[in-house]
Design a protein around this motif. Sequence first.
Motif, PDB file in Angstrom:
ATOM      1  N   PRO A 149      13.937 -33.872  16.520  1.00  0.00           N
ATOM      2  CA  PRO A 149      13.042 -33.520  15.415  1.00  0.00           C
ATOM      3  C   PRO A 149      11.674 -34.174  15.600  1.00  0.00           C
ATOM      4  CG  PRO A 149      15.174 -34.252  14.591  1.00  0.00           C
ATOM      5  CD  PRO A 149      15.146 -34.564  16.055  1.00  0.00           C
ATOM      6  N   LEU A 150      10.603 -33.412  15.326  1.00  0.00           N
ATOM      7  CA  LEU A 150       9.244 -33.942  15.430  1.00  0.00           C
ATOM      8  C   LEU A 150       8.384 -33.387  14.306  1.00  0.00           C
ATOM      9  CD1 LEU A 150       8.494 -33.655  19.270  1.00  0.00           C
ATOM     10  CD2 LEU A 150       8.953 -35.760  17.987  1.00  0.00           C
ATOM     11  N   TRP A 151       7.524 -34.242  13.771  1.00  0.00           N
ATOM     12  CA  TRP A 151       6.514 -33.828  12.796  1.00  0.00           C
ATOM     13  C   TRP A 151       5.181 -33.822  13.536  1.00  0.00           C
ATOM     14  CZ3 TRP A 151       7.881 -32.608   7.747  1.00  0.00           C
ATOM     15  CH2 TRP A 151       6.825 -32.247   6.914  1.00  0.00           C
ATOM     16  N   ILE A 152       4.660 -32.628  13.809  1.00  0.00           N
ATOM     17  CA  ILE A 152       3.540 -32.448  14.734  1.00  0.00           C
ATOM     18  C   ILE A 152       2.236 -32.359  13.948  1.00  0.00           C
ATOM     19  CG2 ILE A 152       2.582 -30.961  16.528  1.00  0.00           C
ATOM     20  CD1 ILE A 152       5.582 -29.950  16.874  1.00  0.00           C
ATOM     21  N   ILE A 153       1.289 -33.239  14.273  1.00  0.00           N
ATOM     22  CA  ILE A 153      -0.017 -33.251  13.609  1.00  0.00           C
ATOM     23  C   ILE A 153      -1.113 -33.176  14.676  1.00  0.00           C
ATOM     24  CG2 ILE A 153       0.931 -34.567  11.675  1.00  0.00           C
ATOM     25  CD1 ILE A 153      -0.545 -37.033  12.756  1.00  0.00           C
ATOM     26  N   PHE A 154      -2.361 -33.180  14.259  1.00  0.00           N
ATOM     27  CA  PHE A 154      -3.469 -32.923  15.175  1.00  0.00           C
ATOM     28  C   PHE A 154      -4.520 -34.024  15.064  1.00  0.00           C
ATOM     29  CE2 PHE A 154      -1.270 -29.080  14.217  1.00  0.00           C
ATOM     30  CZ  PHE A 154      -1.193 -28.414  15.433  1.00  0.00           C
ATOM     31  N   ALA A 155      -4.998 -34.473  16.210  1.00  0.00           N
ATOM     32  CA  ALA A 155      -5.926 -35.610  16.259  1.00  0.00           C
ATOM     33  C   ALA A 155      -7.298 -35.262  15.695  1.00  0.00           C
ATOM     34  CB  ALA A 155      -6.067 -36.107  17.702  1.00  0.00           C
ATOM     35  N   ARG A 156      -7.663 -33.987  15.722  1.00  0.00           N
ATOM     36  CA  ARG A 156      -9.004 -33.577  15.286  1.00  0.00           C
ATOM     37  C   ARG A 156      -9.005 -32.063  15.104  1.00  0.00           C
ATOM     38  NH1 ARG A 156      -8.836 -34.409  20.676  1.00  0.00           N
ATOM     39  NH2 ARG A 156      -9.622 -32.741  22.057  1.00  0.00           N
ATOM     40  N   ASP A 157     -10.128 -31.515  14.682  1.00  0.00           N
ATOM     41  CA  ASP A 157     -10.285 -30.060  14.608  1.00  0.00           C
ATOM     42  C   ASP A 157     -10.114 -29.472  16.004  1.00  0.00           C
ATOM     43  OD1 ASP A 157     -10.985 -30.635  12.021  1.00  0.00           O
ATOM     44  OD2 ASP A 157     -13.083 -30.004  12.209  1.00  0.00           O
ATOM     45  N   MET A 158      -9.446 -28.322  16.083  1.00  0.00           N
ATOM     46  CA  MET A 158      -9.281 -27.704  17.404  1.00  0.00           C
ATOM     47  C   MET A 158      -8.914 -26.230  17.287  1.00  0.00           C
ATOM     48  SD  MET A 158      -5.701 -29.535  18.684  1.00  0.00           S
ATOM     49  CE  MET A 158      -6.390 -31.187  18.574  1.00  0.00           C
ATOM     50  N   VAL A 159      -9.295 -25.486  18.331  1.00  0.00           N
ATOM     51  CA  VAL A 159      -8.883 -24.088  18.496  1.00  0.00           C
ATOM     52  C   VAL A 159      -7.957 -24.037  19.695  1.00  0.00           C
ATOM     53  CG1 VAL A 159      -9.616 -21.724  18.966  1.00  0.00           C
ATOM     54  CG2 VAL A 159     -11.033 -23.217  17.519  1.00  0.00           C
ATOM     55  N   ILE A 160      -6.766 -23.510  19.494  1.00  0.00           N
ATOM     56  CA  ILE A 160      -5.764 -23.452  20.559  1.00  0.00           C
ATOM     57  C   ILE A 160      -5.555 -21.995  20.950  1.00  0.00           C
ATOM     58  CG2 ILE A 160      -3.363 -23.934  21.168  1.00  0.00           C
ATOM     59  CD1 ILE A 160      -3.442 -26.225  19.118  1.00  0.00           C
ATOM     60  N   LYS A 161      -5.909 -21.668  22.171  1.00  0.00           N
ATOM     61  CA  LYS A 161      -5.683 -20.334  22.711  1.00  0.00           C
ATOM     62  C   LYS A 161      -4.507 -20.416  23.671  1.00  0.00           C
ATOM     63  CE  LYS A 161      -7.920 -16.456  25.092  1.00  0.00           C
ATOM     64  NZ  LYS A 161      -9.183 -15.947  25.697  1.00  0.00           N
ATOM     65  N   LEU A 162      -3.372 -19.899  23.231  1.00  0.00           N
ATOM     66  CA  LEU A 162      -2.142 -19.966  24.020  1.00  0.00           C
ATOM     67  C   LEU A 162      -2.129 -18.881  25.094  1.00  0.00           C
ATOM     68  CD1 LEU A 162       0.208 -20.431  20.964  1.00  0.00           C
ATOM     69  CD2 LEU A 162      -0.339 -22.204  22.641  1.00  0.00           C
ATOM     70  N   LYS A 163      -1.555 -19.217  26.240  1.00  0.00           N
ATOM     71  CA  LYS A 163      -1.464 -18.237  27.316  1.00  0.00           C
ATOM     72  C   LYS A 163      -0.258 -17.323  27.159  1.00  0.00           C
ATOM     73  CE  LYS A 163      -3.921 -21.102  30.663  1.00  0.00           C
ATOM     74  NZ  LYS A 163      -3.838 -21.847  31.954  1.00  0.00           N
TER      75      LYS A 163
END
Length: 408
Positions: A126-140
Amino acid sequence: MARNPMMFLSCLLLSLDIAITIAVSSSPVQDPELVVREVHERINNASRRNLGYLSCGTGNPIDDCWRCDSNWEKNRQRLADCAIGFGKHAVGGRDGKIYVVTDPSNDNPVNPKPGTLRHAVIQNEPLWIIFARDMVIKLKEELLMNSFKTIDGRGASVHISGGPCITIQYVTNIIIHGINIHDCKRGGNADVRDSPEHYGWRTVSDGDGISIFGGSHVWVDHCSLSNCNDGLIDAIHGSTAITISNNYLTHHNKVMLLGHSDTYTQDKNMQATIAFNHFGEGLVQRMPRCRHGYFHVVNNDYSHWEMYAIGGSANPTINSQGNRFAAPNDRFNKEVTKHEDAPEKEWKKWNWRSEGDLLLNGAFFTASGAGASSSYAKASSLGARPSNIVGSITSAAGTLHCKKGSRC
């Protein structure tokens, strides 16, 4: 002497439990819908006992559970205890560690690097996933999630866009909160990893914003979704125990599909709650489109549709309660509902009802079925608030602007 409010509520709940027990045991043939309502009232009251001391008084039970906590950033995993509806038991990564995504641009579908979103969601624990800063993620390629994960965008502006998006396939206990998901594309004909031990060949995907395929205990809350290749949120192939709440959905044709096909009868067990969402500008149809299962559409704000708002086929039970439907000005599209792929003599038997809905600008809801209470009991997941307060309940739909040290 000052009264302890928590002690008072505990006593009240105990009295309620006793009353309900007596009522059920003394009546061998009780209306099942009444039983479900009583049980949900007891559950909701118990939730308020445990969580409601943070109530901000918005009337939105999810938001009142956590949003006025100025220390939300230090108590992130408490959000998992605020779910309602059929997906209320989705704990996500509540019982695991915090994982911080730091790298938005280095997506590798087969060998994801630590610090990327893909590396986080495929882990076994189990993981609670957060983000270090604003970001745009474009997945391949599609983001294939493993069980017991929360993607929590609070405190940052996080966009998943421009490529394939999120797939919840044959996994359980997923929470997706506070993410902007838009402009999702098709992927596939490629290898994609779904756990540290396994990757496999993926055929062409549909390009959904969030695809739930054989998933269970899934909660999608406070996301903003728009303009994807296929659906914004689709749930098919035996998915169930789903809550879709507090989302802001705009600029899309086929918004939400719940049920794979008319012939896929495994979806008869699907139960989904659609609550407190704002269906906004530029939407055409499927808010949602339902098949086979049981669907509670409650306290949503429909401010735009071009074809219809709620539709379905293959005899789904649709319980529409306390929604606000504002019909478009086009005089030909006033009907909220669309009974699809069946002659009238068949769809007249489907159990669809409107209870306490606010119908504006000529909007009308075509009810059907005999109104069997046992069917609606299976499609009831929480108590509806009055439709005249839907505007305030849904005013914060979509992603929130949360800052550390202050209320969200």
